[in-house]
Scaffold this active site. Structure first.
Site, PDB file in Angstrom:
ATOM      1  N   ASP A   2       0.834  -1.204   0.000  1.00  0.00           N
ATOM      2  CA  ASP A   2       0.000   0.000   0.000  1.00  0.00           C
ATOM      3  C   ASP A   2       0.868   1.253   0.000  1.00  0.00           C
ATOM      4  OD1 ASP A   2      -2.317  -1.543   0.135  1.00  0.00           O
ATOM      5  OD2 ASP A   2      -2.325  -1.558   2.324  1.00  0.00           O
ATOM      6  N   TYR A  39       6.733  -8.335   8.564  1.00  0.00           N
ATOM      7  CA  TYR A  39       6.479  -6.891   8.658  1.00  0.00           C
ATOM      8  C   TYR A  39       6.791  -6.368  10.050  1.00  0.00           C
ATOM      9  CZ  TYR A  39       3.559  -7.832   4.526  1.00  0.00           C
ATOM     10  OH  TYR A  39       3.103  -8.240   3.298  1.00  0.00           O
ATOM     11  N   ARG A  95      -3.742  -4.860   7.840  1.00  0.00           N
ATOM     12  CA  ARG A  95      -4.816  -3.970   8.301  1.00  0.00           C
ATOM     13  C   ARG A  95      -5.914  -4.773   8.997  1.00  0.00           C
ATOM     14  NH1 ARG A  95      -6.702  -1.267   3.121  1.00  0.00           N
ATOM     15  NH2 ARG A  95      -5.594  -3.010   2.135  1.00  0.00           N
TER      16      ARG A  95
END
Length: 303
Positions: free
Chosen positions: A39, A67, A176
């Site tokens: 993103d 991540y 998310r």
């Protein structure tokens, strides 16, 4: 023709598509892709595929990814990150560290059905979910099975209402959504404040270069890329059979997919196991070269 991959450290604010277009322009080539989008808010490792390497994208897309994440508590946005519109806020309260550790430990090694964000590129009935979201149209979002292989709580800042953690997860995991799910277990809401991909398969962010540093001297060969990610490579001496796409017999191998290489570590093709000792060509990966060039290469013995 140059075939291979670049490990790019994507800056914040740019889309993966913009990075690809910039590389196309810099190198003056048409065939460029990637092995997993990021993103605009996200930074970190973007695996970029060039020329014939784009044909092996599906074998790199399936890799686990890691991540570093910072989540903002007590705020919910329509996109699932801080770039979106705030749709809900809650009165902040202090979380107990014991509770935090318990929830994070529950997600460690956890396989579950995760609902993708409505602002995502997953297609439903031919349209991407974010297209429905932008038009405020209702659409059924189906969950996908993902695995949180490892998750580590790094920091909780009760003054800023943020939690920082690292995570290793399977293909298709939306961070998310993970942040929303973690917050729900903590009886609150949250959104992604920052996100950095640190690993894709065995490719590491520490080996990545800035987009402006891209040049063919920094290109990683297809052989090295596949070897790094422990794909099955096999030396086959009859190159012409491979270039003609003929089925081949390979004894003592049952791997579902094998990448055929020549003696100079050029990756020639992807072969699939179809029966006892028999492999069929799935896709050719060799560069197109003319007859005169081929003869010179054969003479020099390094094609």
């Amino acid at each position: 023709m140059h075939d291979g991959i670049f490990l790019i450290n994507k800056p914040v604010g740019k889309t993966s598509h913009q990075i690809i277009q910039d590389i196309k322009k810099t190198l003056m080539i048409k065939k460029v892709g990637h092995a997993g989008t990021l993103d605009p808010l996200a930074t970190g490792l973007l695996v970029v595929l060039v020329n014939n390497a784009t044909k092996m994208s599906e074998y790199l897309l399936t890799a686990d990814k890691a991540y570093d994440v910072e989540m903002k508590l007590f705020v919910e946005t329509d996109t699932g990150d801080i770039t979106g519109n705030v749709i809900k806020e809650e009165t902040p309260f202090k979380l107990r560290k014991k509770q935090l550790k318990k929830i994070f430990s529950e997600f460690n090694g956890f396989m579950y059905e995760q609902y993708p964000p409505k602002y995502s590129a997953i297609k439903v009935n031919g349209k991407k979910l974010y297209e429905y979201a932008r038009r405020d149209e209702e659409v059924e979002i189906k969950p996908r099975t993902v695995t949180i292989k490892e998750i580590k709580l790094k920091k909780y800042n009760h003054h800023d209402h943020t939690i920082t953690f690292s995570v290793l997860c399977t293909k298709g995991t939306y961070i998310r959504s993970l942040v929303i799910d973690l917050a729900a277990k903590l009886n609150t809401i949250a959104t992604v404040k920052s996100l950095c991909r640190t690993q894709s398969g065995n490719f590491l962010l520490s080996k990545a270069i800035a987009p402006e540093e891209v040049n063919f001297n920094r290109l990683i060969s297809m052989y090295d890329a596949l070897f790094t990610n422990k794909q099955q490579l096999l030396l086959y001496h009859y190159d012409e059979e491979i270039r003609q796409g003929k089925p081949i017999v390979i004894i003592n191998h049952t791997d579902p997919i094998i990448f055929i290489i020549d003696k100079n570590k050029n990756v020639l093709a992807i072969y699939k196991h179809i029966g006892k000792h028999v492999y069929a060509c799935q896709r050719g990966l060799w560069a197109n070269i003319d007859t005169n060039q081929q003869q010179k290469i054969d003479k020099d013995d390094h094609y």
